[in-house]
Design a protein around this motif. Structure first.
Motif, PDB file in Angstrom:
ATOM      1  N   PHE B 219       0.831  -1.206   0.000  1.00 49.97           N
ATOM      2  CA  PHE B 219       0.000   0.000   0.000  1.00 49.97           C
ATOM      3  C   PHE B 219       0.863   1.253   0.000  1.00 49.97           C
ATOM      4  CE2 PHE B 219      -1.909   3.439   2.467  1.00 49.97           C
ATOM      5  CZ  PHE B 219      -2.987   3.729   1.653  1.00 49.97           C
ATOM      6  N   PHE B 220       1.863   1.294   0.900  1.00 53.04           N
ATOM      7  CA  PHE B 220       2.748   2.462   0.962  1.00 53.04           C
ATOM      8  C   PHE B 220       3.488   2.660  -0.358  1.00 53.04           C
ATOM      9  CE2 PHE B 220       3.041   2.147   5.820  1.00 53.04           C
ATOM     10  CZ  PHE B 220       2.194   3.224   5.987  1.00 53.04           C
ATOM     11  N   SER B 221       4.016   1.546  -0.893  1.00 52.29           N
ATOM     12  CA  SER B 221       4.764   1.647  -2.153  1.00 52.29           C
ATOM     13  C   SER B 221       3.881   2.205  -3.255  1.00 52.29           C
ATOM     14  CB  SER B 221       5.283   0.282  -2.587  1.00 52.29           C
ATOM     15  OG  SER B 221       6.114  -0.250  -1.617  1.00 52.29           O
ATOM     16  N   LEU B 222       2.663   1.645  -3.360  1.00 52.13           N
ATOM     17  CA  LEU B 222       1.791   2.070  -4.450  1.00 52.13           C
ATOM     18  C   LEU B 222       1.327   3.506  -4.244  1.00 52.13           C
ATOM     19  CD1 LEU B 222      -0.393  -0.987  -5.447  1.00 52.13           C
ATOM     20  CD2 LEU B 222       1.680  -0.106  -6.462  1.00 52.13           C
ATOM     21  N   ALA B 223       1.143   3.916  -2.985  1.00 55.48           N
ATOM     22  CA  ALA B 223       0.745   5.305  -2.730  1.00 55.48           C
ATOM     23  C   ALA B 223       1.827   6.251  -3.225  1.00 55.48           C
ATOM     24  CB  ALA B 223       0.491   5.506  -1.232  1.00 55.48           C
ATOM     25  N   ILE B 224       3.094   5.924  -2.906  1.00 56.49           N
ATOM     26  CA  ILE B 224       4.216   6.747  -3.387  1.00 56.49           C
ATOM     27  C   ILE B 224       4.250   6.724  -4.918  1.00 56.49           C
ATOM     28  CG2 ILE B 224       6.726   6.984  -3.413  1.00 56.49           C
ATOM     29  CD1 ILE B 224       5.922   7.509  -0.668  1.00 56.49           C
ATOM     30  N   THR B 225       4.087   5.544  -5.464  1.00 55.22           N
ATOM     31  CA  THR B 225       4.108   5.413  -6.929  1.00 55.22           C
ATOM     32  C   THR B 225       3.060   6.313  -7.565  1.00 55.22           C
ATOM     33  OG1 THR B 225       4.740   3.115  -6.641  1.00 55.22           O
ATOM     34  CG2 THR B 225       3.993   3.746  -8.804  1.00 55.22           C
ATOM     35  N   LEU B 226       1.851   6.270  -6.997  1.00 57.88           N
ATOM     36  CA  LEU B 226       0.760   7.066  -7.559  1.00 57.88           C
ATOM     37  C   LEU B 226       1.062   8.559  -7.428  1.00 57.88           C
ATOM     38  CD1 LEU B 226      -2.074   6.795  -8.802  1.00 57.88           C
ATOM     39  CD2 LEU B 226      -3.001   7.127  -6.519  1.00 57.88           C
ATOM     40  N   LEU B 227       1.507   8.954  -6.234  1.00 51.34           N
ATOM     41  CA  LEU B 227       1.790  10.374  -5.992  1.00 51.34           C
ATOM     42  C   LEU B 227       2.848  10.905  -6.945  1.00 51.34           C
ATOM     43  CD1 LEU B 227       1.821  10.817  -2.126  1.00 51.34           C
ATOM     44  CD2 LEU B 227       0.274  11.822  -3.790  1.00 51.34           C
ATOM     45  N   VAL B 228       3.818  10.093  -7.265  1.00 49.32           N
ATOM     46  CA  VAL B 228       4.901  10.574  -8.116  1.00 49.32           C
ATOM     47  C   VAL B 228       4.557  10.427  -9.591  1.00 49.32           C
ATOM     48  CG1 VAL B 228       7.303  10.221  -8.760  1.00 49.32           C
ATOM     49  CG2 VAL B 228       6.625  10.103  -6.361  1.00 49.32           C
ATOM     50  N   SER B 229       4.064   9.236  -9.972  1.00 49.00           N
ATOM     51  CA  SER B 229       3.961   8.973 -11.405  1.00 49.00           C
ATOM     52  C   SER B 229       2.724   9.606 -12.030  1.00 49.00           C
ATOM     53  CB  SER B 229       3.982   7.467 -11.674  1.00 49.00           C
ATOM     54  OG  SER B 229       2.845   6.860 -11.136  1.00 49.00           O
ATOM     55  N   PHE B 230       1.622   9.738 -11.280  1.00 46.90           N
ATOM     56  CA  PHE B 230       0.408  10.266 -11.903  1.00 46.90           C
ATOM     57  C   PHE B 230       0.552  11.736 -12.310  1.00 46.90           C
ATOM     58  CE2 PHE B 230      -3.985  11.966 -11.698  1.00 46.90           C
ATOM     59  CZ  PHE B 230      -4.483  11.274 -12.792  1.00 46.90           C
ATOM     60  N   PRO B 231       0.926  12.630 -11.381  1.00 47.45           N
ATOM     61  CA  PRO B 231       1.076  14.039 -11.806  1.00 47.45           C
ATOM     62  C   PRO B 231       2.144  14.201 -12.890  1.00 47.45           C
ATOM     63  CG  PRO B 231       1.353  13.823  -9.427  1.00 47.45           C
ATOM     64  CD  PRO B 231       1.202  12.455  -9.957  1.00 47.45           C
ATOM     65  N   LEU B 232       3.279  13.517 -12.721  1.00 43.92           N
ATOM     66  CA  LEU B 232       4.350  13.631 -13.718  1.00 43.92           C
ATOM     67  C   LEU B 232       3.888  13.119 -15.071  1.00 43.92           C
ATOM     68  CD1 LEU B 232       7.719  12.540 -12.056  1.00 43.92           C
ATOM     69  CD2 LEU B 232       7.109  14.739 -13.059  1.00 43.92           C
ATOM     70  N   GLY B 233       3.219  11.964 -15.039  1.00 44.40           N
ATOM     71  CA  GLY B 233       2.782  11.339 -16.288  1.00 44.40           C
ATOM     72  C   GLY B 233       1.759  12.197 -17.010  1.00 44.40           C
ATOM     73  N   VAL B 234       0.780  12.723 -16.253  1.00 45.86           N
ATOM     74  CA  VAL B 234      -0.271  13.538 -16.870  1.00 45.86           C
ATOM     75  C   VAL B 234       0.322  14.829 -17.426  1.00 45.86           C
ATOM     76  CG1 VAL B 234      -2.346  14.875 -16.395  1.00 45.86           C
ATOM     77  CG2 VAL B 234      -2.136  12.561 -15.496  1.00 45.86           C
ATOM     78  N   ALA B 235       1.216  15.451 -16.641  1.00 45.22           N
ATOM     79  CA  ALA B 235       1.818  16.699 -17.102  1.00 45.22           C
ATOM     80  C   ALA B 235       2.616  16.463 -18.382  1.00 45.22           C
ATOM     81  CB  ALA B 235       2.722  17.267 -16.009  1.00 45.22           C
ATOM     82  N   THR B 236       3.377  15.376 -18.404  1.00 45.39           N
ATOM     83  CA  THR B 236       4.164  15.067 -19.602  1.00 45.39           C
ATOM     84  C   THR B 236       3.261  14.840 -20.802  1.00 45.39           C
ATOM     85  OG1 THR B 236       5.645  13.900 -18.118  1.00 45.39           O
ATOM     86  CG2 THR B 236       6.016  13.601 -20.470  1.00 45.39           C
TER      87      THR B 236
END
Lengths: 341, 433
Positions: B219-236
């Motif tokens: 859960f912690f890993s995926l939360a970090i993953t989501l927090l980092v990759s979602f905004p970065l991915g969408v912005a890109t």
């Protein structure tokens, strides 16, 4: 929405970075041999249950990998203890010293035997070290000359063995068990031959320590469960694993006798079973006092209720060292005696 | 002459019919092949799932033994102070041993007592400790309690190892099997739902091992993953699709992103080791680092899915917004992005599902480790679900076989539900033009 998410992410990352800087490691970190892993984890769990310290984190990296991590420096980013299924080598020790790891305490945990297993449904093997050498070395003497290993069937090696193709599943070179196999089986059997003795050191080493690459020896780099699964699906295949693993799965696999001796707790402890070796762990003395609980962990491990003849590690398959040696090792661990190469 | 025409005509008709027939046969063959392929893969899946369920369903059960325990004041608190420290350190295992001996073999010598205590899990003592510290009034009373059986007994009761006396692989001796038969006759054994499996962290004792620590770690890993990759991915994705000029540089970036999606995940683990651990000195085995590495793995998937979703928004929307005087930022933020969001979320969830199943990159950053304590923050050492499965699969104790399969079932359940969410999102919010 995007702005909000970004802001939240930034705050979270910043918060993590800040807490990271503030937090020092408060639990022991252990790396190293997969053979010692079951014992080390059992001690770690008991130690954690006592409630005074956090449960140590144990990684199974193989003896060689553990030594590399252990010797890469001093500080909370580096492990405190490394487990080993063979003694630390001179070059590893040198590497440690070079990186500032100057005080190391060596503890002999107990003994482990290497067993040659096959499936219960397969033929029963009675092997000698010489036969194993002939079956698995890359080059053997044929008519006094080193040639690529010509043996295809077990009964090519010795007519008394079954007429089955030679297929041996063994640990990959990152395992201490592989080093022990070379040291305890290949080397002694190979160097007994006068033609080999006559060779110079480097050629001899190469001739004696290289295993077959023609498919008769299959390297398994994962774990003993994988070897066991391959063995059970192919009853004539032989696997090289440790005694503690055999002990837990004796209904599926059987061990060959080696030089006429059966592997058992007694025969390994008293040294009559020929393929046995001591197990070790190494403690970084500079971390004692810096990371809480190291001394207490050593005390837990070296107590008779853990590594004694009837301790809980015996249930996990550890073969206890003789009483006098345990006593001496426990005293050494308590005093954190420096090891010398 | 007419005959000849007729024969030619018949011949033509025959040729046509034969050719037609061949075409139909080819068609049928093609369909049969396709159907066969599907049946074959369904068959494989069924065998795989079947063997996992068959091996693992017993992992959700645990064996318990009813033992009458006397909370002997002499053992727990000989001085009668009821001091919490005394209660905490008392020898509760002795109470369990005494209870077992009283029931099965009253005049037990030392060896018999050892055999007796091998039937009960060491967790039973912890159970008694928790009861007494919660309610000291229990001291001096007697109670019949269901105590957790040891993994050896558990395996025999579940029929995973042969029950004959002296059978190889059966860790119980004839005396212990006799006691077991005695207990079963008196209905003093039972199998119940294994709550330990869902609440405990890892353990070397199979009957005490649980997946909760790994679930929290995941859960912690995926939360970090989501927090980092979602905004970065969408912005890109938004920048590349809506704002970036098409030139050599953006083409290069695009090719690189597509390539990254195909890089083996262990390479990202090596990167994590080199950058996050060795340069930034982040803690080893922490879900924070695991999450960052997994974010790198997810990022290409999210960007590619995000760009596809943005492309699917018809240009007429943008033109209409522009025609009403919206700025480019307003066009994207108010119109294009909300319409593309379901597609982007689907891509994100699929990327996260992939991240949930990864082990290889975590090996490099020390998350493949024996970790007992349940992590409290993303900085505490922690395993994740697939790592837990890998570790149990390598453990020699027989009882870990069913635990491994049970954990696989839990992981599959998570994966299936994540994919279901992705499908539901797509079905519910997707708009077609």
């Amino acid at each position: 929405m995007i702005r909000k998410t970004l802001a939240v992410a930034a705050v979270a990352v910043a918060a993590i970075a800040v807490t990271d800087a503030a937090q020092a490691r408060d639990q022991i970190r252990i790396v190293g041999s997969s053979t010692v892993y079951p014992f080390s984890t059992a001690v770690a769990e008991q130690f954690g249950k006592a409630g005074k310290f956090k449960t140590p984190v144990v990684e199974s990296t193989g003896t060689g990998g553990g030594m590399r991590l252990f010797c890469s420096g001093v500080g909370e980013n580096f492990p405190d203890i490394t487990n080993a299924s063979r003694r630390i080598t001179a070059s590893e020790f040198e590497n440690c010293t070079k990186n500032g790891v100057t005080g190391i305490t060596e503890v002999v945990v107990g003994f482990d035997g290497i067993v040659f297993i096959n499936a219960k449904s397969g033929p029963k093997f009675a092997l000698t070290r010489e036969q194993m050498y002939k079956a698995t070395a890359k080059e053997v003497l044929v008519g006094g000359k080193l040639t690529a290993n010509p043996y295809k069937l077990w009964n090519d090696v010795d007519p008394a063995l079954p007429k089955e193709p030679i297929l041996v599943y063994g640990p990959a070179p990152n395992h201490g068990t592989r080093d022990a196999y070379v040291e305890l089986v290949l080397d002694p059997a190979c160097e007994k031959q006068p033609e080999i003795k006559a060779l110079d050191k480097d050629t001899r080493k190469k001739a004696c320590q290289t295993v077959r690459e023609d498919g008769a020896w299959v390297e398994v780099s994962e774990n003993y469960t994988v070897i066991q699964q391959k063995i059970t699906s192919n009853p004539a295949a032989v696997g090289v694993i440790t005694f503690s693993y055999l002990d837990q799965n004796a209904d599926k696999i059987q061990a060959a006798t080696v030089d006429g001796k059966t592997a058992s707790f007694d025969s390994i402890a008293n040294g009559s079973y020929p393929v046995s070796r001591p197990l070790f762990f190494y403690v970084k003395k500079q971390h004692v006092g810096m990371i809480p609980g190291i001394k207490e962990y050593l005390a837990e491990f070296t107590a008779d209720k853990a590594w004694g003849k009837e301790g809980y590690l015996a249930d996990k398959g550890l073969i206890a060292s003789p009483d006098a040696q345990r006593k001496e090792q426990a005293a050494n661990a308590k005093a954190l005696g420096d090891m010398k190469m | 002459m007419t005959e000849m025409i007729q024969t030619t005509a018949t011949r033509t008709a025959e040729t046509v019919a034969a050719r037609l027939n061949r075409r139909y046969t080819a068609e049928r063959r093609f369909r049969a092949l396709g159907l066969g392929a599907i049946l074959l893969s369904v068959g494989f899946l069924a065998v795989l799932l079947g063997s996992i369920v068959d091996k693992g369903w017993t992992g959700f059960l645990q064996t318990q033994i009813a033992v009458e325990i006397a909370f002997d004041p002499q053992v727990i608190d000989p001085e009668g102070t009821r001091d919490p420290a005394t209660l905490d350190t008392a020898d509760y295992a002795a109470l369990v041993r005494a209870g077992m001996a009283a029931r099965l073999s009253p005049e037990a010598d030392r060896a018999t007592r050892r055999d007796l205590s091998a039937l009960v899990s060491t967790m039973a003592a912890d159970q008694l400790r928790a009861m007494v510290t919660a309610d000291p009034a229990l001291i001096g009373s007697r109670a019949t309690l269901w105590l957790l059986a040891s993994d050896k007994l558990d395996m025999v009761v579940k029929g995973q190892v042969p029950r004959q006396v002296g059978a190889a692989g059966n860790a119980l001796n004839d005396r212990q099997l006799g006691w077991l038969a005695d207990l079963e006759q008196a209905h003093q054994t039972r199998k119940t739902f294994n709550t330990t499996f869902f609440t405990a962290g890892d353990s070397r004792a199979p009957e005490q091992a649980g997946i909760w620590g790994a679930v929290v770690g995941s859960f912690f890993s995926l939360a970090i993953t989501l927090l980092v990759s979602f905004p970065l991915g969408v912005a890109t994705a938004v920048y590349l699709e809506e704002f970036a000029p098409i030139n050599r540089w953006t083409n290069l970036i695009e090719v690189n992103i597509n390539n990254l999606a195909a890089v083996p995940s262990v390479v990202f683990g090596l990167l994590g080791l080199a950058v996050f651990l060795n340069v930034f000195h982040m803690p080893r085995s922490a879900p924070l680092v695991g999450g960052l590495v997994l974010a790198l793995i997810c990022l290409p998937t999210i960007i590619i899915a995000g760009r596809a979703a943005l492309k699917a928004v018809p240009p007429s929307i943008r033109q209409a917004a522009a025609g009403l005087g919206a700025s480019p930022l307003q066009i994207v933020a108010h119109h294009v992005l909300p319409l593309a969001m379901p597609g982007m979320l689907t891509g994100t969830i699929l990327g996260m599902a992939r991240a949930l199943g990864e082990t290889a990159p975590l090996l490099m950053i020390g998350m493949v480790a024996f970790i007992v304590d349940i992590p409290k923050s993303p900085l505490d050492p922690s395993a994740v679900l697939p790592v837990q499965i890998y570790l149990w699969a390598g453990s020699p104790e027989r009882a870990f076989v069913e635990k491994t399969s049970a954990a696989i079932m839990v992981l599959l359940l998570f994966l299936v539900s994540m994919n279901m969410v992705a499908i539901v999102l797509r079905k519910k919010f997707e708009r077609r033009w």
